[in-house]
Design an enzyme around this catalytic site. Structure first.
Site, PDB file in Angstrom:
ATOM      1  N   TRP A   1       1.013  -1.228   0.609  1.00  0.00           N
ATOM      2  CA  TRP A   1      -0.182  -0.106   0.018  1.00  0.00           C
ATOM      3  C   TRP A   1       0.954   1.408  -0.147  1.00  0.00           C
ATOM      4  O   TRP A   1       2.170   1.373   0.211  1.00  0.00           O
ATOM      5  CB  TRP A   1      -0.822  -0.187   1.624  1.00  0.00           C
ATOM      6  CG  TRP A   1      -2.599   0.539   1.085  1.00  0.00           C
ATOM      7  CD1 TRP A   1      -1.987   2.204   1.456  1.00  0.00           C
ATOM      8  CD2 TRP A   1      -3.690   0.509  -0.016  1.00  0.00           C
ATOM      9  NE1 TRP A   1      -3.491   2.146   1.087  1.00  0.00           N
ATOM     10  CE2 TRP A   1      -4.494   1.437   0.145  1.00  0.00           C
ATOM     11  CE3 TRP A   1      -3.702  -0.966  -0.755  1.00  0.00           C
ATOM     12  CZ2 TRP A   1      -5.123   1.098  -0.620  1.00  0.00           C
ATOM     13  CZ3 TRP A   1      -4.706  -0.344  -1.811  1.00  0.00           C
ATOM     14  CH2 TRP A   1      -5.464   0.482  -1.096  1.00  0.00           C
TER      15      TRP A   1
ATOM     16  N   ASP B   1       0.517  10.625  -0.337  1.00  0.00           N
ATOM     17  CA  ASP B   1      -0.535  11.708   0.024  1.00  0.00           C
ATOM     18  C   ASP B   1      -2.299  11.945  -0.102  1.00  0.00           C
ATOM     19  O   ASP B   1      -2.421  10.237   0.033  1.00  0.00           O
ATOM     20  CB  ASP B   1      -0.923  13.045  -1.477  1.00  0.00           C
ATOM     21  CG  ASP B   1      -1.414  11.415  -3.329  1.00  0.00           C
ATOM     22  OD1 ASP B   1      -0.725  11.080  -2.997  1.00  0.00           O
ATOM     23  OD2 ASP B   1      -2.047  12.453  -3.838  1.00  0.00           O
TER      24      ASP B   1
ATOM     25  N   GLU C   1      -3.437   8.348  -1.871  1.00  0.00           N
ATOM     26  CA  GLU C   1      -2.498   7.437  -1.542  1.00  0.00           C
ATOM     27  C   GLU C   1      -1.983   7.051  -2.783  1.00  0.00           C
ATOM     28  O   GLU C   1      -1.315   6.000  -3.046  1.00  0.00           O
ATOM     29  CB  GLU C   1      -3.664   6.143  -1.136  1.00  0.00           C
ATOM     30  CG  GLU C   1      -4.236   6.618  -0.153  1.00  0.00           C
ATOM     31  CD  GLU C   1      -5.416   5.364  -0.180  1.00  0.00           C
ATOM     32  OE1 GLU C   1      -6.455   4.816  -0.457  1.00  0.00           O
ATOM     33  OE2 GLU C   1      -4.930   4.740   1.324  1.00  0.00           O
ATOM     34  N   GLU C   2      -1.171   8.002  -3.158  1.00  0.00           N
ATOM     35  CA  GLU C   2      -0.052   7.661  -4.483  1.00  0.00           C
ATOM     36  C   GLU C   2       1.080   8.170  -4.447  1.00  0.00           C
ATOM     37  O   GLU C   2       1.994   8.052  -5.322  1.00  0.00           O
ATOM     38  CB  GLU C   2      -0.980   8.382  -6.210  1.00  0.00           C
ATOM     39  CG  GLU C   2      -2.268   7.575  -5.897  1.00  0.00           C
ATOM     40  CD  GLU C   2      -3.435   8.442  -7.080  1.00  0.00           C
ATOM     41  OE1 GLU C   2      -4.487   7.512  -7.783  1.00  0.00           O
ATOM     42  OE2 GLU C   2      -3.409   9.396  -7.209  1.00  0.00           O
TER      43      GLU C   2
ATOM     44  N   GLU D   1     -18.870   6.240  -4.457  1.00  0.00           N
ATOM     45  CA  GLU D   1     -17.841   7.942  -4.731  1.00  0.00           C
ATOM     46  C   GLU D   1     -17.331   8.012  -5.502  1.00  0.00           C
ATOM     47  O   GLU D   1     -17.006   9.748  -5.509  1.00  0.00           O
ATOM     48  CB  GLU D   1     -16.376   6.956  -4.994  1.00  0.00           C
ATOM     49  CG  GLU D   1     -14.660   7.518  -4.937  1.00  0.00           C
ATOM     50  CD  GLU D   1     -14.005   6.532  -5.015  1.00  0.00           C
ATOM     51  OE1 GLU D   1     -13.993   5.605  -5.480  1.00  0.00           O
ATOM     52  OE2 GLU D   1     -13.011   5.856  -4.005  1.00  0.00           O
TER      53      GLU D   1
HETATM   54  C1  NOJ Z   1      -5.716   2.334  -3.976  1.00  0.00           C
HETATM   55  C2  NOJ Z   1      -6.196   4.157  -3.896  1.00  0.00           C
HETATM   56  O1  NOJ Z   1      -6.855   3.871  -2.073  1.00  0.00           O
HETATM   57  C3  NOJ Z   1      -6.773   4.833  -4.753  1.00  0.00           C
HETATM   58  O2  NOJ Z   1      -6.636   6.598  -4.147  1.00  0.00           O
HETATM   59  C4  NOJ Z   1      -5.524   4.932  -5.692  1.00  0.00           C
HETATM   60  O3  NOJ Z   1      -6.088   6.178  -6.853  1.00  0.00           O
HETATM   61  C5  NOJ Z   1      -5.202   3.791  -6.375  1.00  0.00           C
HETATM   62  N1  NOJ Z   1      -5.267   3.183  -5.391  1.00  0.00           N
HETATM   63  C6  NOJ Z   1      -4.223   3.904  -7.662  1.00  0.00           C
HETATM   64  O4  NOJ Z   1      -2.657   4.038  -6.575  1.00  0.00           O
HETATM   65  C1  NOJ Z   2      -9.913   6.584  -1.912  1.00  0.00           C
HETATM   66  C2  NOJ Z   2      -8.904   7.522  -1.823  1.00  0.00           C
HETATM   67  O1  NOJ Z   2      -7.912   8.078  -3.072  1.00  0.00           O
HETATM   68  C3  NOJ Z   2      -8.932   7.791  -0.356  1.00  0.00           C
HETATM   69  O2  NOJ Z   2      -8.523   9.077   0.251  1.00  0.00           O
HETATM   70  C4  NOJ Z   2      -9.813   7.181   0.514  1.00  0.00           C
HETATM   71  O3  NOJ Z   2      -9.056   7.412   2.147  1.00  0.00           O
HETATM   72  C5  NOJ Z   2      -9.661   5.487  -0.032  1.00  0.00           C
HETATM   73  N1  NOJ Z   2      -9.864   5.450  -1.169  1.00  0.00           N
HETATM   74  C6  NOJ Z   2     -11.251   4.809   1.408  1.00  0.00           C
HETATM   75  O4  NOJ Z   2     -12.568   5.644   0.886  1.00  0.00           O
END
Ligand code: NOJ
Ligand code: NOJ
Length: 572
Positions: free
Chosen positions: A139, A195, A198-199, A423
């Site tokens: 992750w 960030d 999560e990227e 979402e």
């Molecule tokens: C899962 C993350 O929750 C999401 O925010 C992200 O865009 C994708 N992985 C791709 O990295």
């Molecule tokens: C993906 C989003 O990018 C992230 O900000 C969020 O925490 C997770 N999904 C779970 O909702």
């Protein structure tokens, strides 16, 4: 004249019509959002079976995407919403759930996980299993906004308890949890972080902004309950954070660059979310803390919104000064890279917060920085201060209220009958996409509805803060990286290195780092860059201003925690 009066009347009728559409959406959607949010909290939530008491699931979706986990960020934002409702006196029955959340988060803090143990970095872990065990898959970790947001939620509850004669619960139960998070923020704010999406692993505006707020609140709470030993340390790091926060502003583009890495435009809902979640009505339109009505935050909002006008076909044909659907950032491809409910609501929320602050101040300011934002609503407006008694003030605030309502109306248009909020919704057909019943989507609806009603969260001390004249600690620990590349060149041609971090010019070729040809054909330069971070870079050749890039892919290194690092590359 006649035509003017008629079109003004038509505008007026459409404003009233939109406003009542939004009123009716809010009255049907509010209870749905509240119920949808509560359904996703254990142990009794109807869609969260298996979640421990007080644990918030991100969404009941178990495939594509699997969101049946608990994220510290989502949970903390969701509980901040509930705690604000509770402390405003709206719903005393929420108290049991808030106490469950406290117990759950205290347990989650102690779970050793891939980011570490409670004392070695584990607090930066972004997500956990809903039975309070570690998630051990790959992750984007750590994500250092979580501890800040969690402490803000708990401090809001603590302040209410202090005002309501329960200081012992604050000192004995809440403070130890809050202190763990704030010590983590204080000690690690200058380390790189993924960030909120999560990227990207770099520094991130949202994270810096919420970290700053949390330390200010923590220092005030610590003083109030006699925990004075932490106060000066938190204040020092809060000053450093406030200083660092300024560096994200991009004066040329008129927007806040969301991340120091990542190689994208940096236009991102990250910054709008930061502004609404750090709103402090007592700070007015303070620019240092990027308050919703500050000139920098309004300029940023326009750039952000406009970046989605031409990329989503559901926005086509909409006037350039009217509301559109917005997403995380224009380059997004995740689950199709669509508009998000929560980002579109966030635009409206920033505007309602601004209206509340102007109304409180009795005036609004137009500056050269915010001029383009305001000219959307009155093309002839000029920089200046407009008292609430002026017609300019009424024209602008009426139009801005209408603009804000427009963003709610866009999300309303793409809310399916039944009111469920996923979402995202499809960029070309508006059909709900990705995780169903996203808890954060419901929370974002509730907070924007509250903002439209003029409600504000408790102040956190943003008013009157001075940005230190010189920043310290803002780049975190650095290591010296020596870039060596073998490249044959012709007379007048020079080699530079350009890359994904500030020290390498953030991929801006005009800020690329010149290299020395002292050991030609090896070109060399040593640059201090953040320790323990991933850096993407390429060499470029420049001759008479013309830039030639090396071929793909990017070169990539991960810097060590300390010491030095050397690359030995050959031009491609
Ligand atoms: C899962 C993350 O929750 C999401 O925010 C992200 O865009 C994708 N992985 C791709 O990295
Ligand atoms: C993906 C989003 O990018 C992230 O900000 C969020 O925490 C997770 N999904 C779970 O909702």
């Amino acid at each position: 004249m006649r035509r003017f009066v008629l079109s003004a009347l038509a505008l007026c009728v459409s404003v009233v019509a939109q406003s009542s559409t939004v009123d009716s959406y809010i009255s049907t959607e509010s209870p749905i959002a509240q119920a949808g949010l509560l359904a996703n909290i254990g142990p009794d939530g109807s869609k969260s079976s298996g979640a421990y008491p007080g644990v918030v699931i991100a969404s009941p979706s178990t495939t594509n995407p699997d969101y049946l986990y608990t994220w510290v960020r989502d949970s903390s934002l969701v509980f901040k919403t509930l705690i604000d409702q509770f402390t405003a006196g709206n719903d005393a029955s929420l108290r049991t759930l808030i106490d469950d959340f406290t117990t759950a988060e205290a347990a989650i803090q102690q779970i050793t996980n891939p980011s570490g143990s409670v004392s070695t970095g584990g607090l930066g872990e972004p997500k956990f299993n809903i039975n309070e065990t570690a998630f051990t898959g790959a992750w984007g970790r750590p994500q250092r906004d979580g501890p800040a947001l969690r402490s803000t939620a708990l401090i809001t509850y603590a302040n209410w308890l202090l005002a309501n004669n329960n200081a012992s619960y604050v000192s004995n139960t809440l403070w130890p949890i809050i202190k763990l998070d704030l010590d983590y923020v204080s000690n690690n704010w200058n380390q790189s972080t993924f960030d909120l999406w999560e990227e990207i692993d770099s520094s991130s505006f949202f994270t810096t902004a919420v970290q700053h707020m949390s330390l200010r609140q923590g220092s005030t709470l610590a003083t109030a309950i006699g925990q004075t030993s932490v106060v000066s340390g938190y204040n020092t790091q809060a000053d450093n954070l406030l200083c660092f926060l300024q560096s994200y502003w991009n004066p040329t583009g008129g927007y806040i660059t969301a991340n120091t890495g990542g190689g994208r435009s940096g236009i991102d809902a990250n910054t709008v979310l930061a502004s609404i979640h750090t709103f402090d009505v007592d700070a007015g339109c303070d620019a240092a803390t990027f308050q919703p009505c500050s000139d920098v935050a309004l300029s940023n909002l326009k750039v952000y919104v406009d970046s989605f006008r031409s990329i989503y076909s559901i926005n086509s044909g909409i006037a350039s000064d009217a509301a559109v659907a917005t997403g995380r950032y224009p380059e997004d491809v995740y689950q199709g890279g669509n508009p998000w409910y929560l980002t579109t609501f966030a635009v409206a929320e920033q505007l309602y917060d601004s209206l509340t602050a102007w109304s409180k101040a009795g005036s609004l300011n137009v500056t050269s920085t915010s001029l383009a934002f305001f000219q959307q609503f009155s093309s002839g407006v000029t920089a200046g201060s407009y008292a609430s008694s002026t017609s300019t003030y009424s024209t602008l605030t009426t139009a801005i209220k209408n603009f804000a309502d427009g963003f709610i109306a866009v999300d309303a248009t793409y809310t399916p009958s039944g009111g469920a909020l996923a979402e995202q919704y499809g960029r070309s057909n508006g059909t709900p996409v990705s995780a169903v019943d996203l808890t954060w989507s419901y929370a974002s609806a509730l907070t924007v509805f509250a903002a439209r009603a003029g409600n504000v969260s408790a102040s956190w001390g943003a008013a009157g803060l001075a940005v230190p004249a010189t920043c310290s600690g803002n780049s975190g620990p650095t290591v010296a990286v020596t870039f060596n590349v073998d490249a044959t060149t012709v007379e007048g041609e020079n080699i530079y290195v350009s890359g994904s971090v500030g020290a390498l010019g953030n991929w801006d070729t005009s800020s690329a780092i010149a290299m020395s040809a002292a050991n030609y054909p090896t070109w060399s330069v040593t640059v201090n860059v953040t320790a323990s971070s991933n850096i993407q870079y390429k060499y470029i050749r420049i001759q008479n201003g013309a830039v030639t890039w090396e071929s793909d892919p990017n070169n990539s290194i991960t810097t060590p925690a300390s010491g030095t690092y050397t690359t030995n590359d050959t031009w491609r």
